[in-house]
Design a protein around this motif. Structure first.
Motif, PDB file in Angstrom:
ATOM      1  N   GLU A   4       0.791  -1.227   0.000  1.00  0.00           N
ATOM      2  CA  GLU A   4       0.000   0.000   0.000  1.00  0.00           C
ATOM      3  C   GLU A   4       0.828   1.286   0.000  1.00  0.00           C
ATOM      4  N   GLN A   5       2.059   1.190   0.501  1.00  0.00           N
ATOM      5  CA  GLN A   5       2.881   2.399   0.603  1.00  0.00           C
ATOM      6  C   GLN A   5       3.437   2.850  -0.750  1.00  0.00           C
ATOM      7  N   LEU A   6       3.338   1.992  -1.761  1.00  0.00           N
ATOM      8  CA  LEU A   6       3.886   2.335  -3.080  1.00  0.00           C
ATOM      9  C   LEU A   6       2.836   2.998  -3.971  1.00  0.00           C
ATOM     10  N   ALA A   7       3.299   3.579  -5.070  1.00  0.00           N
ATOM     11  CA  ALA A   7       2.365   4.085  -6.079  1.00  0.00           C
ATOM     12  C   ALA A   7       1.577   2.898  -6.610  1.00  0.00           C
ATOM     13  N   LYS A   8       0.303   3.107  -6.898  1.00  0.00           N
ATOM     14  CA  LYS A   8      -0.497   1.966  -7.348  1.00  0.00           C
ATOM     15  C   LYS A   8      -1.537   2.376  -8.372  1.00  0.00           C
ATOM     16  N   ALA A   9      -2.011   1.377  -9.082  1.00  0.00           N
ATOM     17  CA  ALA A   9      -3.101   1.589 -10.035  1.00  0.00           C
ATOM     18  C   ALA A   9      -3.896   0.295 -10.130  1.00  0.00           C
ATOM     19  N   THR A  10      -5.223   0.448 -10.193  1.00  0.00           N
ATOM     20  CA  THR A  10      -6.098  -0.711 -10.330  1.00  0.00           C
ATOM     21  C   THR A  10      -6.746  -0.668 -11.708  1.00  0.00           C
ATOM     22  N   VAL A  11      -6.668  -1.771 -12.403  1.00  0.00           N
ATOM     23  CA  VAL A  11      -7.259  -1.846 -13.746  1.00  0.00           C
ATOM     24  C   VAL A  11      -8.111  -3.109 -13.855  1.00  0.00           C
ATOM     25  N   LYS A  12      -9.040  -3.065 -14.816  1.00  0.00           N
ATOM     26  CA  LYS A  12      -9.964  -4.186 -14.979  1.00  0.00           C
ATOM     27  C   LYS A  12     -10.036  -4.646 -16.429  1.00  0.00           C
ATOM     28  N   ASN A  13     -10.332  -5.894 -16.569  1.00  0.00           N
ATOM     29  CA  ASN A  13     -10.600  -6.452 -17.884  1.00  0.00           C
ATOM     30  C   ASN A  13     -12.028  -7.000 -17.826  1.00  0.00           C
ATOM     31  N   PRO A  14     -13.015  -6.156 -18.146  1.00  0.00           N
ATOM     32  CA  PRO A  14     -14.421  -6.540 -17.969  1.00  0.00           C
ATOM     33  C   PRO A  14     -14.811  -7.795 -18.755  1.00  0.00           C
ATOM     34  N   ALA A  15     -14.153  -7.995 -19.907  1.00  0.00           N
ATOM     35  CA  ALA A  15     -14.510  -9.146 -20.745  1.00  0.00           C
ATOM     36  C   ALA A  15     -14.307 -10.466 -20.018  1.00  0.00           C
ATOM     37  N   CYS A  16     -13.325 -10.505 -19.127  1.00  0.00           N
ATOM     38  CA  CYS A  16     -13.001 -11.757 -18.430  1.00  0.00           C
ATOM     39  C   CYS A  16     -13.296 -11.666 -16.940  1.00  0.00           C
ATOM     40  N   GLY A  17     -13.376 -10.429 -16.410  1.00  0.00           N
ATOM     41  CA  GLY A  17     -13.619 -10.249 -14.980  1.00  0.00           C
ATOM     42  C   GLY A  17     -12.357 -10.098 -14.162  1.00  0.00           C
ATOM     43  N   ASP A  18     -11.211  -9.964 -14.826  1.00  0.00           N
ATOM     44  CA  ASP A  18      -9.946  -9.817 -14.110  1.00  0.00           C
ATOM     45  C   ASP A  18      -9.829  -8.407 -13.510  1.00  0.00           C
ATOM     46  N   ILE A  19      -9.373  -8.346 -12.271  1.00  0.00           N
ATOM     47  CA  ILE A  19      -9.105  -7.069 -11.603  1.00  0.00           C
ATOM     48  C   ILE A  19      -7.694  -7.136 -11.019  1.00  0.00           C
ATOM     49  N   MET A  20      -6.905  -6.117 -11.305  1.00  0.00           N
ATOM     50  CA  MET A  20      -5.509  -6.149 -10.864  1.00  0.00           C
ATOM     51  C   MET A  20      -5.076  -4.813 -10.300  1.00  0.00           C
ATOM     52  N   THR A  21      -4.366  -4.861  -9.179  1.00  0.00           N
ATOM     53  CA  THR A  21      -3.743  -3.649  -8.645  1.00  0.00           C
ATOM     54  C   THR A  21      -2.240  -3.866  -8.688  1.00  0.00           C
ATOM     55  N   LEU A  22      -1.565  -2.932  -9.308  1.00  0.00           N
ATOM     56  CA  LEU A  22      -0.112  -3.013  -9.417  1.00  0.00           C
ATOM     57  C   LEU A  22       0.499  -1.985  -8.478  1.00  0.00           C
ATOM     58  N   TYR A  23       1.567  -2.371  -7.792  1.00  0.00           N
ATOM     59  CA  TYR A  23       2.289  -1.473  -6.881  1.00  0.00           C
ATOM     60  C   TYR A  23       3.691  -1.283  -7.427  1.00  0.00           C
ATOM     61  N   LEU A  24       4.141  -0.040  -7.469  1.00  0.00           N
ATOM     62  CA  LEU A  24       5.442   0.219  -8.087  1.00  0.00           C
ATOM     63  C   LEU A  24       6.212   1.294  -7.338  1.00  0.00           C
ATOM     64  N   ALA A  25       7.491   1.029  -7.139  1.00  0.00           N
ATOM     65  CA  ALA A  25       8.381   2.045  -6.573  1.00  0.00           C
ATOM     66  C   ALA A  25       9.521   2.257  -7.547  1.00  0.00           C
ATOM     67  N   LYS A  26       9.871   3.513  -7.768  1.00  0.00           N
ATOM     68  CA  LYS A  26      11.032   3.773  -8.617  1.00  0.00           C
ATOM     69  C   LYS A  26      11.956   4.779  -7.954  1.00  0.00           C
ATOM     70  N   GLU A  27      13.201   4.644  -8.320  1.00  0.00           N
ATOM     71  CA  GLU A  27      14.218   5.540  -7.803  1.00  0.00           C
ATOM     72  C   GLU A  27      14.905   6.114  -9.028  1.00  0.00           C
ATOM     73  N   ASP A  28      14.960   7.433  -9.120  1.00  0.00           N
ATOM     74  CA  ASP A  28      15.333   8.068 -10.371  1.00  0.00           C
ATOM     75  C   ASP A  28      14.408   7.483 -11.444  1.00  0.00           C
ATOM     76  N   GLU A  29      14.931   6.909 -12.463  1.00  0.00           N
ATOM     77  CA  GLU A  29      14.040   6.352 -13.487  1.00  0.00           C
ATOM     78  C   GLU A  29      14.082   4.829 -13.505  1.00  0.00           C
ATOM     79  N   LYS A  30      14.495   4.254 -12.378  1.00  0.00           N
ATOM     80  CA  LYS A  30      14.626   2.801 -12.311  1.00  0.00           C
ATOM     81  C   LYS A  30      13.563   2.191 -11.402  1.00  0.00           C
ATOM     82  N   ILE A  31      12.999   1.068 -11.852  1.00  0.00           N
ATOM     83  CA  ILE A  31      11.995   0.369 -11.050  1.00  0.00           C
ATOM     84  C   ILE A  31      12.729  -0.435  -9.972  1.00  0.00           C
ATOM     85  N   ILE A  32      12.439  -0.139  -8.709  1.00  0.00           N
ATOM     86  CA  ILE A  32      13.142  -0.860  -7.639  1.00  0.00           C
ATOM     87  C   ILE A  32      12.223  -1.827  -6.893  1.00  0.00           C
TER      88      ILE A  32
END
Ligand code: ZN
Length: 143
Positions: free
Chosen positions: A26-54
């Protein structure tokens, strides 16, 4: 890297059974997206430092393919720069469109190549990438 069909299946099944980095952060940047056609729901959490994904993790309620793709992506994009990650997303998409792509940068995700033959499932495997672009605040209509 080139996989036989048998090995590809095994790679996919392994990610479904043992999803990597499947964790709520929860402490990271996040986004929730859905694929209504199949019912998939996903939340991705991401932290980056400078321009690198850590750090990259996710929560998913969805089909096996969406879980496998999220697991593969979570390994693939760790420690990549944002530009490298976007390039990977581009080649992943090209693969699913059955166009020319560089499999050498796709790691285990290249085991999803056969999804190009079942277009209704493409949105399942592109879902984690859609979440990635959503976190960046970029609308990418391909995903
Ligand atoms: Zn799905």
């Amino acid at each position: 890297m080139s996989y036989s069909n048998e090995l590809m299946r095994e790679v996919v099944i392994d990610h479904i059974k043992n999803p990597r980095h499947r964790e709520k952060k929860e402490q990271l940047a996040k986004a929730t997206v859905k694929n209504p056609a199949c019912g998939d729901i996903m939340t991705l959490y991401l932290a980056k430092e400078d321009e690198k994904i850590i750090d990259l993790s996710y929560e998913v309620t969805g089909c096996s393919l969406s879980i496998a793709s999220a697991s593969m992506m979570s390994e693939l994009l760790q420690n990549k720069t944002i530009d490298e990650a976007k390039n990977i997303a581009h080649h992943f998409y090209q693969m699913l469109m059955a166009k020319d792509y560089d499999s050498s940068i796709l790691g285990d995700a290249s085991a999803l190549a056969s999804v190009s033959k079942t277009p209704p499932r493409i949105k399942c495997v592109t879902l984690p990438y859609k979440a990635f672009f959503a976190i960046l605040g970029e609308d990418n209509e391909k995903f």
